[in-house]
Design a protein around this motif. Structure first.
Motif, short mmCIF file in Angstrom:
data_model
loop_
_atom_site.label_atom_id
_atom_site.label_comp_id
_atom_site.label_asym_id
_atom_site.label_seq_id
_atom_site.Cartn_x
_atom_site.Cartn_y
_atom_site.Cartn_z
N PHE A 165 0.79 -1.24 0.00
CA PHE A 165 0.00 0.00 0.00
C PHE A 165 0.82 1.29 0.00
O PHE A 165 0.24 2.37 -0.19
CB PHE A 165 -0.95 0.00 1.20
CG PHE A 165 -1.87 -1.18 1.23
CD1 PHE A 165 -2.93 -1.26 0.35
CD2 PHE A 165 -1.66 -2.23 2.12
CE1 PHE A 165 -3.79 -2.35 0.36
CE2 PHE A 165 -2.51 -3.32 2.13
CZ PHE A 165 -3.58 -3.39 1.25
N LYS B 238 1.53 3.82 -2.92
CA LYS B 238 0.39 3.97 -3.80
C LYS B 238 -0.78 4.68 -3.11
O LYS B 238 -1.45 5.53 -3.72
CB LYS B 238 -0.06 2.61 -4.33
CG LYS B 238 -1.15 2.69 -5.38
CD LYS B 238 -1.44 1.34 -6.00
CE LYS B 238 -2.52 1.44 -7.08
NZ LYS B 238 -2.82 0.12 -7.69
N TYR B 239 -1.06 4.34 -1.86
CA TYR B 239 -2.23 4.90 -1.19
C TYR B 239 -1.87 5.78 0.01
O TYR B 239 -2.74 6.43 0.58
CB TYR B 239 -3.15 3.77 -0.72
CG TYR B 239 -3.69 2.96 -1.88
CD1 TYR B 239 -4.67 3.49 -2.72
CD2 TYR B 239 -3.21 1.69 -2.16
CE1 TYR B 239 -5.16 2.76 -3.80
CE2 TYR B 239 -3.69 0.96 -3.24
CZ TYR B 239 -4.66 1.50 -4.05
OH TYR B 239 -5.14 0.78 -5.12
N LEU C 235 -0.78 5.61 6.32
CA LEU C 235 -1.72 4.53 6.01
C LEU C 235 -2.52 4.14 7.25
O LEU C 235 -3.75 3.97 7.19
CB LEU C 235 -0.96 3.32 5.47
CG LEU C 235 -1.81 2.12 5.07
CD1 LEU C 235 -2.57 2.40 3.78
CD2 LEU C 235 -0.93 0.87 4.91
N LEU D 133 -8.66 6.88 2.30
CA LEU D 133 -8.43 5.66 1.54
C LEU D 133 -9.65 5.33 0.70
O LEU D 133 -10.79 5.56 1.13
CB LEU D 133 -8.17 4.48 2.49
CG LEU D 133 -6.86 4.44 3.27
CD1 LEU D 133 -6.87 3.22 4.19
CD2 LEU D 133 -5.67 4.39 2.33
N VAL E 114 -9.88 -0.36 -0.77
CA VAL E 114 -8.58 -0.55 -0.11
C VAL E 114 -8.79 -0.71 1.39
O VAL E 114 -8.15 -1.57 2.03
CB VAL E 114 -7.65 0.63 -0.42
CG1 VAL E 114 -6.36 0.54 0.40
CG2 VAL E 114 -7.33 0.69 -1.91
#
Length: 328
Positions: free
Chosen positions: A256, A259-260, A267, A303, A307
């Protein structure tokens, strides 16, 4: 900084809150002036919710020093009544409420908190531990309600011991409390199954704690990481071989980040704040650099739903690292 109304109290609070445990030395010693400045820094950055406790050493006093210097709108202050139970009893296993909070102690502890914080009213007073057996007697709730009637506190909450989220459900549904504080993070999202939606239904605020798993979800932990003698994480992360924890964290990073989220900590914060039933999530921000990173994460893009669900379903790793504190 996004805000939420705080349950039935309806006061807007920042969704990310200043967890003041670090002000008491739990994560190592820091200069007192630097700790006061860390509170002021977070307030300047938009934090409007502070969570402290009688059990956090000098934390309430340091928050009080910062409040004296703060020129803006007063933040929402939450504290917790310190248990009189000996040692770690009452945290890892039930003890009678008469042992944890004997008659008169709730008032005595609250009065001390008021003096340490330098305020006339504490917005939320929480029991620092709670067991459902205590509902058989009423005196402790009656004492809290009297403090509320006198204007010494505005709201009543409980902090749930370790990961046992569901023990508080009957109290939530009784309508007698304003908030619940519970462990909630990527590795342990079980509060989403029952506690958080039932709190939503009853307009009870949810305070998520340990959202970075005591820092483990920042990726800081290495095989050779050394903790100071007063750092409680000295036993927390050695519940099992560190390589197992590090491997779990690396799986998250590879799937993750970036990318996120730009970091693991981002995160983790985005995950906890994704569900609207989380009123506020608290993290230790006694270091301004960490405060800035956490605030940026809370203020950024959420998010994607898919995801969030993937992390919730496939990356949970429920275990009770606090057992090293309670039972060993």
């Amino acid at each position: 900084m996004p805000t939420n109304p705080f349950g039935k109290l309806n006061t807007p609070v920042s969704r990310l809150g200043f967890g003041a445990m670090g002000l008491g030395g739990s994560f190592g010693e820091h200069d007192e002036r630097a700790l006061v400045d860390s509170v002021l820094h977070s307030l300047e950055k938009g934090i409007t919710f502070i969570d402290t406790a009688r059990n956090y050493g000098e934390s309430e006093r340091i928050v009080g020093l910062a409040l004296k210097e703060w020129k803006g709108e007063r933040p929402f202050i939450a504290s917790k009544i310190q248990s009189k139970g000996p040692g770690n009893l009452g945290w890892g296993q039930p003890i009678p409420v008469e042992t944890a909070f004997p008659r008169g102690w709730l008032r005595e502890s609250t009065e001390l908190s008021l003096r340490q914080l330098g305020v006339e009213t504490i917005d939320l007073m929480q029991l620092h531990q709670y067991w459902p057996q205590w509902d058989r007697v009423d005196y402790w709730m009656e004492e809290l309600l009297r403090l509320k009637d006198e204007g010494k506190i505005r709201g009543i909450g409980v902090s749930v011991p370790d990961q046992r989220h569901d023990i508080v459900l009957p109290l939530v549904q009784s309508g007698r409390i304003d908030s619940v504080q519970t462990v909630f993070h990527i590795f342990d999202p079980l509060a989403l199954d029952c506690l958080i939606p039932i709190c939503q239904e009853n307009n009870v605020a949810v305070i998520a704690r340990c959202i970075l798993d005591e820092g483990g979800l920042t990726g800081f932990l290495q095989e050779d990481t050394v903790f100071g003698p007063d750092d409680f994480r000295k036993s927390y992360f050695d519940y099992l071989p560190r390589s197992i924890y590090i491997e779990r964290v690396n799986r998250l990073r590879e799937a993750f980040v970036p990318k996120y989220a730009s970091t693991l900590a981002e995160l983790a914060i985005k995950f906890v704040l994704h569900h609207p039933g989380v009123t506020a999530a608290i993290s230790s921000m006694h270091v301004p650099k960490y405060a800035d990173e956490n605030i940026a994460a809370a203020s950024g893009e959420p998010l994607p739903d898919d995801v969030f669900e993937e992390i919730r379903r496939h990356y949970r790793w429920v275990r009770n690292f606090y057992e090293t504190k309670y039972w060993v």
